[in-house]
Scaffold this active site. Structure first.
Site, PDB file in Angstrom:
ATOM      1  N   GLY A 244     -42.039   8.349 -22.645  1.00 17.18           N
ATOM      2  CA  GLY A 244     -42.109   7.955 -24.081  1.00 17.18           C
ATOM      3  C   GLY A 244     -41.159   7.064 -24.249  1.00 17.18           C
ATOM      4  O   GLY A 244     -41.295   5.660 -24.747  1.00 17.18           O
ATOM      5  N   PHE A 245     -39.739   7.187 -24.198  1.00 20.21           N
ATOM      6  CA  PHE A 245     -38.668   6.236 -24.403  1.00 20.21           C
ATOM      7  C   PHE A 245     -38.451   5.797 -25.775  1.00 20.21           C
ATOM      8  O   PHE A 245     -37.734   4.817 -25.913  1.00 20.21           O
ATOM      9  CB  PHE A 245     -38.784   5.287 -23.209  1.00 20.21           C
ATOM     10  N   GLY A 472     -40.278  14.563 -19.635  1.00 20.95           N
ATOM     11  CA  GLY A 472     -39.678  14.376 -18.508  1.00 20.95           C
ATOM     12  C   GLY A 472     -38.347  14.849 -18.364  1.00 20.95           C
ATOM     13  O   GLY A 472     -37.685  14.616 -17.684  1.00 20.95           O
ATOM     14  N   ASN A 636     -28.762  22.276 -17.183  1.00 22.53           N
ATOM     15  CA  ASN A 636     -29.230  22.033 -15.850  1.00 22.53           C
ATOM     16  C   ASN A 636     -28.642  21.081 -15.269  1.00 22.53           C
ATOM     17  O   ASN A 636     -29.468  19.831 -15.616  1.00 22.53           O
ATOM     18  CB  ASN A 636     -30.920  22.223 -16.091  1.00 22.53           C
ATOM     19  N   LYS A 638     -29.317  19.675 -12.405  1.00 25.59           N
ATOM     20  CA  LYS A 638     -30.416  19.060 -11.485  1.00 25.59           C
ATOM     21  C   LYS A 638     -31.198  18.148 -12.570  1.00 25.59           C
ATOM     22  O   LYS A 638     -31.298  17.005 -12.310  1.00 25.59           O
ATOM     23  CB  LYS A 638     -31.425  19.965 -10.828  1.00 25.59           C
ATOM     24  N   THR A 639     -31.717  18.704 -13.605  1.00 21.35           N
ATOM     25  CA  THR A 639     -32.425  17.591 -14.622  1.00 21.35           C
ATOM     26  C   THR A 639     -31.601  16.782 -15.399  1.00 21.35           C
ATOM     27  O   THR A 639     -32.037  15.479 -15.556  1.00 21.35           O
ATOM     28  CB  THR A 639     -33.438  18.499 -15.361  1.00 21.35           C
ATOM     29  N   GLN A 643     -31.843  12.831 -15.257  1.00 24.02           N
ATOM     30  CA  GLN A 643     -32.024  11.937 -16.767  1.00 24.02           C
ATOM     31  C   GLN A 643     -30.949  10.670 -16.476  1.00 24.02           C
ATOM     32  O   GLN A 643     -31.250   9.652 -17.052  1.00 24.02           O
ATOM     33  CB  GLN A 643     -31.568  12.588 -17.913  1.00 24.02           C
ATOM     34  N   GLY A 709     -30.296  12.238 -22.855  1.00 18.50           N
ATOM     35  CA  GLY A 709     -31.427  11.322 -22.550  1.00 18.50           C
ATOM     36  C   GLY A 709     -31.051  10.177 -22.857  1.00 18.50           C
ATOM     37  O   GLY A 709     -31.645   9.035 -22.076  1.00 18.50           O
ATOM     38  N   GLU A 710     -30.216   9.630 -23.780  1.00 16.89           N
ATOM     39  CA  GLU A 710     -30.066   8.153 -24.068  1.00 16.89           C
ATOM     40  C   GLU A 710     -28.882   7.506 -23.468  1.00 16.89           C
ATOM     41  O   GLU A 710     -28.630   6.289 -23.042  1.00 16.89           O
ATOM     42  CB  GLU A 710     -29.862   7.963 -25.693  1.00 16.89           C
TER      43      GLU A 710
END
Lengths: 750, 328, 166
Positions: A244-245, A472, A636, A638-639, A643, A709-710
């Site tokens: 989406g972003f 994601g 987490n 890993k995730t 990101q 995320g950002e």
């Protein structure tokens, strides 16, 4: 009750690099995105868009389209159902004050003007080609260069858009060292691989839509208001999102068109935007022109920053690309003037795109600080360190937690920064020039109220539900980890359901706030479910734990157990049966309090980049990248690492490749496809290292986690541009850094 | 995509007959250009003739001539041992084009007929003389960063986008065409037509003619060949500038040279005068630079593509240096 | 060629098309303008193949045709009569993930997952082609598959791990 954490904290899932629990579905094709909605035999819709930037529709000839076999209906402003024009607020997050297919007025090139609905995708596509629309064009303004309508917004999302402190002009003029440079960034387009999609179905006056949205609740609110329905009569479903972003965050007109089409035809309708339409239908990052003036001492101590931002918005919607926002807080400087000017143009409305404002803002500011370092003869990293802000100078509040200096240190050590030659253009290897650059990353830590429900059932299933999303980002996995720790079960045994507006409320999945908002709500719900289970376990006569005080019970390996004798245990499934109500269900909630009156919440990081430059061919590549981040506790690794890597890849695209080109004569995007709009490919991306300096931010929320995320993209473009200067001696102040901007950096051929 | 008739051709002769019967027929081989442009409504064939299963995919060597069937897939040709050995530039050009998936579908014949990537050609909303003769050219004063600087006209500045044809051009490939009067063989150069006032006409192929093969001559000159491509992304992108060259050294001097350019011409651009300038000269920077300047003589630039002249010259020097083994 | 209006061909009725789809014969009634991708997604119920651009520019629609990776969005379905098509749904052997699928999970080689079926089939194809041995070869071989989430380094790691285990 922090003691509860200790009581149940037997297996700590949070903080472990767990594989995604939705991974199996994603690698087998089982994950269903909006366009894969399980709706049998929908009609297919194809949108037709305006080809003028300003004016009105003068004529519509539908005959050829309607005569095509398979075409069921054609909707235009002449026959579409009436819906009201809504204004933006946080209960109806519309981006444009322009309801689709309601009038002949054209506000920008690429506005939806018709939809062709057909039995097959092929017939809809062909029908759209056959529709003939005539226009009356009026003179348009589509370029920042010639903009005449300039606004000075006072506020943007609650922040002062024109902040000042001290006497910046005087301090700047009096400074021993001054930098005055203008940086420009082009329009950029999100281009998630999944185009926007809505599948709409009406049944008995109720509307169900499968929509590629980052905000099921926001979409539901707009649809309900538009069709004058109770919100309970509208259900929005978005379990998997193909990225989406930001372009699927707020509400764009196409879901309304799909819902109109379904209503008129009384059949389910699938509407998938084409890739070309993605450039005009769901926002983009505004172009920016940023003049940055820095006054400093010869030792590189900042005395004044003046940051003037010009960006664009449309005539039908306001968005401020707030590139100056973090300039007020990122460094220790007493005199600040930031201005944001917005040119109103006859173009589509821009919107939030990964790290809105901060991505272009940290490019300009990070470049200017690098220029300052060379002007002072200092190491650029030293200039950053020297001006570190111990408190948030914009508010005067202390930071809740700040490890930026540690990020610089860890990064410098891991990258080998001390080996960096000081002078630009001084380092050659294998026929190439090599350069290193550094810049600061930052993003505010945001949080919104959220709820979640945890349900334990007789089959032993632990179910977590919330109307949040996984773009994601790893949300599925993180929520399972959080619930697992509270309930002492394996996170892989937890079913997480998200992306459905009928689930407990959650905010838009944007602004890096989902983990920090929804995570604590899941934690709260799981704790409540745990307490209910313990109450049954200790009170039911049939329970092996009957009579034990709560403090002697713990959750472990999928059951409640006696601490003294773990073989004395009752499974959750048995507890649910003993409870007699079919399920143990708990609604949890979490919300920010008044902590932002006492503390300032930001994440930070340091971006280190190495570039290699073949000067003869003006061929530039990023050969190494390292990001070191301070985002509180990492739920987490890993995730979270993924990101951050993704953010850095975005930074590479922003710095070197991405540009949405609008033809100034027509106001239309020329590079409206993935061959001409260059997102990085695999071969553009080197190995990327990510490190975390972890300090749980427990003042922020009960998990101690800020968003991830950002921030990953912020600072990357500056670090690359700075590395390019270090390698070549050429300062590129105009993104993207494409070969022609570096041709002058090498010897001429002739 | 407009309605069309789909037919499978049983033979090349049948394919040609099927093509002649209908105004606006198209052959379908790999589909990678045709289907793309049909979706854009730029190609509107009334009949699509599937030739993909005709027995024209073989790569054969007879004496010193290597014949590549028109339906050979780009990836198969690129990795064919004979091509890699005798014509490295061809292999390199193929592997620099598109992506692994597209190379598996795209065919040699179709690739030669790949159409321009000019944005103003690829969407029907713009004015384009190539698509709609006489409608004008929006690229001339539009966003023309990717456009040609050689072989342009006031009607069209669209660049030829391919890689393979540039390498084939440098290596003097010949194209085998089957027509009504049997087979004819033409120099690859002679396949393409400069836009002039009629950019809608791109090749010398007549109605119903079918490319059946490409022929290359294995010789020492072609073994020392190279393809160099410059683009924004490191992969999966069309050339801003590309260079194909071949050089045969004779003791100290260049005995023969071949040079062709991509990304800068409206057609695959053979630089014969630059070749002449190289012939007999000692391989070195002076000769390479002279050739580079010669090759770009007459370049006409527009608002956004002036950089291509300098970039192409530098690429020529680099490619020649590389193929001559003269180091930096 | 000029695109001046010429009468369109009359719509051709659907014809029978038989494919070997994930190991089984499957027959469809297909019109000429149906691409292989739209056939898979809209008529065969195999929605694992994704439409990211529909124009051959993103790789999300990659499938294996007779074992070779190709873009299903640029292929007319009728041109594939009798071909063996493998989609992401047909890659795993029963409940056992294909090694590339398992490696993608282990190395977190995706985020949103939308490009993932195409990435995985492209990786399977690239490994079979034999030109994805080193890191740089993998990067080049996988450059036809865009990943907007930016999972590229993890995709490279996943494929390299599969290659090491072979």
């Amino acid at each position: 009750m922090s003691t509860v954490i200790e009581a149940v904290a037997v297996s700590r899932a949070v903080g472990q690099p767990l594989d995604r629990i939705d991974g199996h579905a994603k690698v087998t094709g089982a994950a269903r995105y909006a366009a894969d909605a399980p709706i049998a035999a929908p009609l297919h819709a194809a949108i037709v868009q305006s080809t003028i930037p300003c004016g009105r529709i003068a004529a519509i000839d539908e005959s050829a389209a309607r005569n095509l076999a398979g075409v069921v209906e054609v909707l235009t402003y002449r026959n579409a159902p009436r819906v009201p024009v809504l204004s933006f607020d946080f209960t109806t997050p519309v981006t444009e004050e322009l309801a689709p297919l309601q009038s002949d007025a054209i506000a920008y090139d690429g506005q939806h003007v018709a939809v062709v609905i057909a039995e097959t995708f092929e017939a809809a596509r062909a029908g759209a080609t056959l529709l003939r629309i005539g226009y009356e064009r009026r003179e348009a303004e589509v370029s920042l260069d010639t903009a005449r309508t300039i606004e000075h917004p006072e506020q943007w999302f609650g922040d002062d858009a024109q902040p000042r402190r001290g006497d910046p002009e005087r301090a700047y003029n009096a400074a021993a060292v001054r930098v005055d440079a203008t940086y420009t960034t082009p329009e950029e387009t999100h281009n998630p691989l999944e185009p926007s999609v809505t599948v709409a179905e009406w049944r008995d006056g109720e509307l169900t839509v499968y929509d590629a949205t980052q905000w099921v609740r926001g979409t539901r609110a707009v649809l309900a208001k538009s069709f004058e329905l109770d919100e309970e009569k509208v259900r929005v479903i978005s379990p998997f999102l193909g990225g989406g972003f930001g372009c699927k965050g707020f509400f764009w007109p196409h879901p309304l068109i799909a819902a109109m089409a379904a209503k008129v035809t009384n059949r389910p309708v699938k509407l998938v935007l084409t890739r070309e339409q993605m450039f005009t239908s769901c926002g983009y990052r505004s172009e920016t022109r940023q003049r940055v003036r820095i006054g400093a001492s010869r030792e590189g101590r900042l005395q004044a920053i003046l940051h003037d931002v010009l960006a664009e918005s449309s005539r039908v919607g306001m968005f401020v690309e707030s590139a100056g926002a973090v300039t007020t807080m990122l460094y220790d400087v007493s005199n600040i003037a930031v201005t944001h000017r917005i040119a109103r143009l006859d173009v589509p409305t821009p919107t939030a795109m990964r790290a809105p404002g901060k991505a272009p803002g940290t490019y300009a500011l990070g470049s200017a600080l690098d220029e300052l370092a060379y002007a002072c003869g200092l190491d650029p990293l030293d200039v950053l360190r020297r001006n570190d802000a111990a408190v948030d100078r914009s508010s005067g509040l202390p930071f809740s937690s700040k490890q930026l200096l540690a990020c610089y240190e860890r990064g410098a050590e891991a990258f080998g920064w001390s080996a960096r030659p000081k002078a630009p253009r001084a380092w050659r290897e294998g026929g190439e020039l090599v350069g290193w650059g550094v810049a600061t990353a930052t993003y505010p830590a945001l949080r919104s109220p959220a709820q979640a429900r945890v349900t334990l059932s007789t089959d032993g299933l632990v179910d977590v539900a919330s109307a949040t999303h996984d773009l994601g980002t790893g949300m599925y996995t993180i929520l399972a980890q959080i619930a697992a720790d509270e309930l002492g079960v394996d996170p892989r045994a937890i079913r997480v359901r998200i992306g459905d507006s009928s689930f407990p409320v959650a905010p838009v999945a944007g602004g890096s706030m989902s983990s920090a908002s929804v995570g604590p709500a899941v934690q709260d719900a799981a704790r409540r479910a745990y307490h209910e289970a313990v109450a049954i376990a200790t009170s039911s006569g049939e329970s092996a734990l009957h009579g034990l005080p709560e403090r002697d019970v713990e959750a472990r390996d999928g059951a409640l157990r006696s601490k003294a004798d773990p073989s004395r245990a009752v499974t959750y499934a048995d507890l649910v049966r003993l409870g007699g109500s079919g399920a143990i269900e708990a609604l949890g909630s979490a919300a920010p309090g008044d902590e932002d009156e006492r503390l300032s919440f930001y994440s930070f990081g340091a971006q280190f980049v190495e570039v290699r430059f073949d000067e003869e061919l003006a061929r530039l590549r990023v050969s190494r990248a390292l990001g070191v981040f301070d985002c509180g506790r990492i739920l987490n690794p890993k995730t979270a690492r993924s990101q951050m890597i993704g953010g850095i890849v975005w930074g590479i695209g922003m710095a070197m490749l991405e540009e949405t080109v609008r033809d100034p004569r027509y106001g239309a995007v020329v590079t409206n496809n993935l061959a001409d709009y260059h997102v990085p490919v695999n071969a553009d991306v080197p190995d990327i290292d990510v490190l975390f300096v972890e300090e749980p931010d427990l003042a922020f929320n009960s998990l101690g986690a800020r968003g991830v995320g950002e921030i990953g993209i912020t600072g990357v473009a500056a670090a690359i541009a700075n590395a390019v200067y270090h390698a070549t001696g050429v300062r590129v102040r105009d993104l993207p850094i494409v070969p022609e901007k570096l041709l002058g950096a090498g010897p001429a051929a002739g | 995509m407009r309605a069309f008739e789909y037919v499978v051709a049983a033979s090349s002769a049948a394919a040609r007959t099927l093509a002649r019967e209908v105004d606006g027929a198209r052959f379908y081989a790999g589909g990678t250009t045709l289907v793309d442009l049909m979706k854009a409504d730029v190609e509107r064939p009334r009949r699509v003739i599937d030739i993909s299963r005709l027995p024209l995919a073989a790569i054969e060597q007879r004496g010193d001539v290597v014949r590549i069937g028109a339906l050979a897939r780009n990836s198969d040709v690129a990795y064919d041992a004979r091509i890699v050995l005798h014509f490295p530039a061809v292999s390199e050009a193929l592997l620099s084009g598109a992506s692994g998936q597209i190379r598996n579908a795209a065919t040699i014949g179709g690739n030669l007929l790949q159409r321009t990537r000019c944005s103003y050609f690829r969407e029907t909303r713009w004015r384009c003389n190539k698509r709609e003769p006489g409608s004008g050219c929006d690229a001339l004063d539009g966003f023309n960063r990717g456009h040609a600087v050689l072989g342009t006209s006031d009607s069209c500045i669209a660049s030829y986008p391919g890689d393979l044809a540039v390498a084939l051009c440098a290596l003097s490939a010949r194209v085998v065409v089957e027509g009504n009067d049997g087979e004819r063989t033409i120099a690859l150069d002679d396949l393409y037509v400069l836009p002039g006032e009629h950019p809608e006409r791109e090749t010398t192929l007549g109605p119903g003619e079918l490319i059946t093969a490409v022929e290359l001559r294995a010789e020492r000159l072609h073994e020392r060949s190279h393809y160099l491509k410059i683009r924004d992304r490191a992969s999966f992108e069309f050339a801003l500038v590309s260079v194909a060259c071949a050089v045969e050294l004779d003791g100290k001097n260049i005995a023969q040279a071949r040079l062709a350019l991509g990304g800068v011409g409206t057609v695959p651009w053979r630089a014969r005068e630059a070749e002449a300038a190289l012939t007999g000269a000692p391989p070195g920077e002076a000769a390479f630079r002279r050739a580079a300047e010669t090759a770009l003589t007459g370049a006409r630039t527009r608002a956004h593509n002036a950089y291509k002249v300098e970039l192409a010259q530098r690429a020529i020097v680099r490619a020649l240096r590389s193929v001559c083994g003269t180091g930096a | 060629m000029p695109t001046t209006e010429r009468p369109a061909a009359p719509a051709q009725p659907a014809v029978q098309l038989t494919l070997r789809l994930n190991g089984r014969e499957a027959t469809f009634a297909v019109e000429p303008d149906v691409t292989l991708l739209d056939l898979l997604r809209e008529r065969a119920g195999l929605t694992g193949s994704k439409k990211g651009c529909d124009r051959g520019q993103c790789g999300a629609c990659t499938v294996l045709v007779n074992g070779r990776r190709t873009l299903s969005c640029l292929a007319l379905a009728l041109a594939h009569a009798g071909d063996a098509i493998t989609t992401i749904e047909g890659l795993a052997a029963g409940s056992e993930l294909h090694p590339v699928q398992a490696a993608f999970v282990e190395h977190d080689a995706f985020q949103c997952g939308f490009c993932t079926p195409g990435q995985i089939l492209s990786a399977v194809g690239a490994i079979a082609e034999g030109h994805a041995r080193t890191g740089d070869e993998i990067r080049e071989a996988m450059s036809g598959n865009l990943c907007r989430c930016g999972a590229y380094p993890n995709i490279v790691a996943a494929i390299a791990a599969v290659q090491r285990a072979r």
